[in-house]
Design a protein around this motif. Structure first.
Motif, PDB file in Angstrom:
ATOM      1  N   GLU A 130      -0.638   2.231  -5.678  1.00  0.00           N
ATOM      2  CA  GLU A 130       0.526   3.021  -5.302  1.00  0.00           C
ATOM      3  C   GLU A 130       0.365   4.027  -4.529  1.00  0.00           C
ATOM      4  N   GLU A 131      -0.917   4.700  -4.624  1.00  0.00           N
ATOM      5  CA  GLU A 131      -1.343   5.975  -4.044  1.00  0.00           C
ATOM      6  C   GLU A 131      -2.637   6.033  -3.666  1.00  0.00           C
ATOM      7  N   VAL A 132      -2.961   6.297  -2.194  1.00  0.00           N
ATOM      8  CA  VAL A 132      -4.464   6.812  -1.975  1.00  0.00           C
ATOM      9  C   VAL A 132      -4.482   8.071  -1.587  1.00  0.00           C
ATOM     10  N   ARG A 133      -5.301   8.718  -2.295  1.00  0.00           N
ATOM     11  CA  ARG A 133      -5.516  10.271  -2.076  1.00  0.00           C
ATOM     12  C   ARG A 133      -7.153  10.581  -1.745  1.00  0.00           C
ATOM     13  N   PHE A 134      -7.148  11.290  -0.749  1.00  0.00           N
ATOM     14  CA  PHE A 134      -8.460  11.920  -0.166  1.00  0.00           C
ATOM     15  C   PHE A 134      -8.761  13.253  -0.432  1.00  0.00           C
ATOM     16  N   HIS A 169     -17.147   5.711   5.453  1.00  0.00           N
ATOM     17  CA  HIS A 169     -16.016   5.708   6.262  1.00  0.00           C
ATOM     18  C   HIS A 169     -15.430   4.271   6.720  1.00  0.00           C
ATOM     19  N   ARG A 170     -16.543   3.485   6.985  1.00  0.00           N
ATOM     20  CA  ARG A 170     -16.165   2.145   7.421  1.00  0.00           C
ATOM     21  C   ARG A 170     -15.408   1.350   6.129  1.00  0.00           C
ATOM     22  N   PHE A 171     -15.965   1.470   5.080  1.00  0.00           N
ATOM     23  CA  PHE A 171     -15.453   0.842   3.842  1.00  0.00           C
ATOM     24  C   PHE A 171     -14.130   1.573   3.624  1.00  0.00           C
ATOM     25  N   VAL A 172     -14.033   2.782   3.517  1.00  0.00           N
ATOM     26  CA  VAL A 172     -12.461   3.385   3.119  1.00  0.00           C
ATOM     27  C   VAL A 172     -11.674   2.911   4.144  1.00  0.00           C
ATOM     28  N   ALA A 173     -11.614   2.957   5.280  1.00  0.00           N
ATOM     29  CA  ALA A 173     -11.028   2.338   6.532  1.00  0.00           C
ATOM     30  C   ALA A 173     -10.535   0.990   6.151  1.00  0.00           C
ATOM     31  N   ALA A 174     -11.592   0.281   5.884  1.00  0.00           N
ATOM     32  CA  ALA A 174     -11.359  -1.050   5.407  1.00  0.00           C
ATOM     33  C   ALA A 174     -10.500  -1.326   4.346  1.00  0.00           C
ATOM     34  N   LEU A 175     -10.636  -0.479   3.177  1.00  0.00           N
ATOM     35  CA  LEU A 175      -9.897  -0.547   1.941  1.00  0.00           C
ATOM     36  C   LEU A 175      -8.384  -0.150   2.333  1.00  0.00           C
ATOM     37  N   SER A 176      -8.414   0.899   2.983  1.00  0.00           N
ATOM     38  CA  SER A 176      -7.031   1.706   3.293  1.00  0.00           C
ATOM     39  C   SER A 176      -6.168   0.557   4.136  1.00  0.00           C
ATOM     40  N   ALA A 177      -6.680  -0.048   5.080  1.00  0.00           N
ATOM     41  CA  ALA A 177      -5.977  -1.419   5.911  1.00  0.00           C
ATOM     42  C   ALA A 177      -5.610  -2.193   4.936  1.00  0.00           C
ATOM     43  N   ALA A 178      -6.591  -2.708   3.950  1.00  0.00           N
ATOM     44  CA  ALA A 178      -6.268  -3.819   3.194  1.00  0.00           C
ATOM     45  C   ALA A 178      -5.142  -3.462   2.162  1.00  0.00           C
ATOM     46  N   ILE A 179      -5.340  -2.326   1.451  1.00  0.00           N
ATOM     47  CA  ILE A 179      -4.123  -1.778   0.631  1.00  0.00           C
ATOM     48  C   ILE A 179      -2.749  -1.760   1.344  1.00  0.00           C
ATOM     49  N   LEU A 180      -2.787  -1.130   2.620  1.00  0.00           N
ATOM     50  CA  LEU A 180      -1.461  -1.151   3.404  1.00  0.00           C
ATOM     51  C   LEU A 180      -1.035  -2.588   3.553  1.00  0.00           C
ATOM     52  N   ARG A 181      -1.819  -3.619   3.842  1.00  0.00           N
ATOM     53  CA  ARG A 181      -1.277  -5.026   4.044  1.00  0.00           C
ATOM     54  C   ARG A 181      -0.794  -5.630   2.797  1.00  0.00           C
ATOM     55  N   ARG A 226       4.422  -0.180   0.619  1.00  0.00           N
ATOM     56  CA  ARG A 226       5.054   0.921   0.225  1.00  0.00           C
ATOM     57  C   ARG A 226       3.930   2.119  -0.480  1.00  0.00           C
ATOM     58  N   VAL A 227       2.731   1.835  -0.131  1.00  0.00           N
ATOM     59  CA  VAL A 227       1.753   2.696  -0.772  1.00  0.00           C
ATOM     60  C   VAL A 227       1.878   3.965   0.042  1.00  0.00           C
ATOM     61  N   ARG A 228       1.473   5.170  -0.709  1.00  0.00           N
ATOM     62  CA  ARG A 228       1.476   6.375  -0.291  1.00  0.00           C
ATOM     63  C   ARG A 228       0.276   7.093  -0.113  1.00  0.00           C
ATOM     64  N   ASP A 233       1.100  14.951   3.227  1.00  0.00           N
ATOM     65  CA  ASP A 233       1.392  13.515   3.335  1.00  0.00           C
ATOM     66  C   ASP A 233       0.689  13.059   4.482  1.00  0.00           C
ATOM     67  N   LEU A 234       0.092  11.898   4.405  1.00  0.00           N
ATOM     68  CA  LEU A 234      -0.448  11.012   5.616  1.00  0.00           C
ATOM     69  C   LEU A 234       0.397   9.962   6.022  1.00  0.00           C
ATOM     70  N   ALA A 235       0.128   9.563   7.253  1.00  0.00           N
ATOM     71  CA  ALA A 235       0.839   8.242   7.855  1.00  0.00           C
ATOM     72  C   ALA A 235       0.336   7.092   7.004  1.00  0.00           C
ATOM     73  N   PRO A 236       1.134   6.187   6.853  1.00  0.00           N
ATOM     74  CA  PRO A 236       0.402   4.935   6.280  1.00  0.00           C
ATOM     75  C   PRO A 236      -0.675   4.299   6.756  1.00  0.00           C
ATOM     76  N   GLY A 237      -1.827   4.177   5.923  1.00  0.00           N
ATOM     77  CA  GLY A 237      -3.146   3.755   6.415  1.00  0.00           C
ATOM     78  C   GLY A 237      -3.780   4.707   7.073  1.00  0.00           C
ATOM     79  N   GLU A 238      -3.591   6.106   7.234  1.00  0.00           N
ATOM     80  CA  GLU A 238      -4.354   7.042   7.857  1.00  0.00           C
ATOM     81  C   GLU A 238      -5.419   7.470   6.947  1.00  0.00           C
ATOM     82  N   VAL A 239      -6.625   7.524   7.640  1.00  0.00           N
ATOM     83  CA  VAL A 239      -7.726   8.089   6.957  1.00  0.00           C
ATOM     84  C   VAL A 239      -8.287   9.253   7.796  1.00  0.00           C
TER      85      VAL A 239
END
Length: 198
Positions: A50-54, A99-111, A115-117, A182-188
Motif C-alpha cells: 500500500e505504501e513505499v517509503r524512502f 538503486h537498480r533493485f529499488v527502481a525495478a521493485l518500485s516499477a513492479a509494485i506500481l504495475r 493505487r500504491v502511495r 509525497d512522491l509521484a507514482p513510481g518515483e525513486v
C-alpha cells in the motif's frame, strides 16, 4: 521483451542488516517479492503493498545509510537498506545495485497496484519531533558556547563550537533529507536512493 531480456536473472538484492546474523536475499519473481532469510522464505504479493517509503537512515558507523520500507495491506512492513555488514566493524555499500533493485521493485509494485502511495522521509509527527529535538540540542550547544566566551572561558567556548559543528553535520541531513513529502507514482528520489547511473 526480447529473448535476451528473458535470459536476464530477475532483479535481486542481498543485505546483511545486522553485524551478527544471516544475510537476507530479496528477489523479484513476477508479481511477488521473495525474501530469503536463510531459515525461512517469505513471498510478498506486490499487489498487497500500500505504501513505499524512502528514508535517510544513518547507521552507527556510517552516515550514508538509506532504507526502503514497504507497508502491506495487512499492516506488516518489509524494510531493507543499502548498507550491509561484513564484520562487527565493517560495512559495505553497493549503491548502484541498490538503486537498480529499488527502481525495478518500485516499477513492479506500481504495475501490481496502481493505487500504491510513494512517499519520502519520516511520518510527519515523527519528523517534527526529530526536528524539534535537533533544534533544541543545537540551541543548547550554541548557548553553552556563547556563555563560555562571555565568562572568558575560551577553551570551553571553542569546545562547544566544535561540538556544535559536529552535531550540525549529523543532525541537518537527518532533518532535511527526511522531511515528509509525497512522491509521484513510481518515483525513486535520488536524495533517498543513491546510486542512479549518471
Amino acid at each position: 521483451m526480447t529473448d535476451q531480456d528473458d535470459d536476464l536473472p530477475p532483479p535481486s538484492w542481498r543485505q546483511r542488516p545486522k553485524p551478527v546474523g544471516f544475510e537476507i536475499a530479496y528477489k523479484l519473481e513476477g508479481g511477488v517479492l521473495e525474501i530469503d532469510r536463510t531459515r525461512a522464505v517469505d513471498r510478498v504479493r506486490l499487489s498487497a503493498v500500500e505504501e513505499v517509503r524512502f528514508l535517510y537512515a544513518p547507521g552507527n558507523i556510517s552516515s550514508k545509510g538509506y532504507k526502503t520500507r514497504l507497508r502491506l495491506s495487512d499492516g506488516r512492513t518489509v524494510t531493507f537498506g543499502n548498507l550491509s555488514w561484513r564484520s562487527l566493524t565493517d560495512m559495505e555499500r553497493d549503491d548502484a545495485r541498490y538503486h537498480r533493485f529499488v527502481a525495478a521493485l518500485s516499477a513492479a509494485i506500481l504495475r501490481a497496484n496502481p493505487r500504491v502511495r510513494f512517499v519520502g522521509g519520516r511520518p510527519r509527527a515523527l519528523w517534527i519531533a526529530t526536528a524539534a529535538v535537533g533544534a533544541l540540542s543545537l540551541g543548547m550547544l550554541a548557548f553553552f558556547s556563547l556563555s563560555a566566551f562571555q565568562r572568558g572561558m575560551t577553551g570551553a567556548g571553542l569546545l562547544g563550537l566544535l561540538l556544535l559543528a559536529a552535531s550540525y553535520w549529523q543532525v541537518w541531513p537527518l532533518i532535511s533529507l527526511n522531511k515528509p513529502r509525497d512522491l509521484a507514482p513510481g518515483e525513486v528520489p535520488d536524495a533517498l536512493v543513491p546510486g542512479r547511473p549518471r
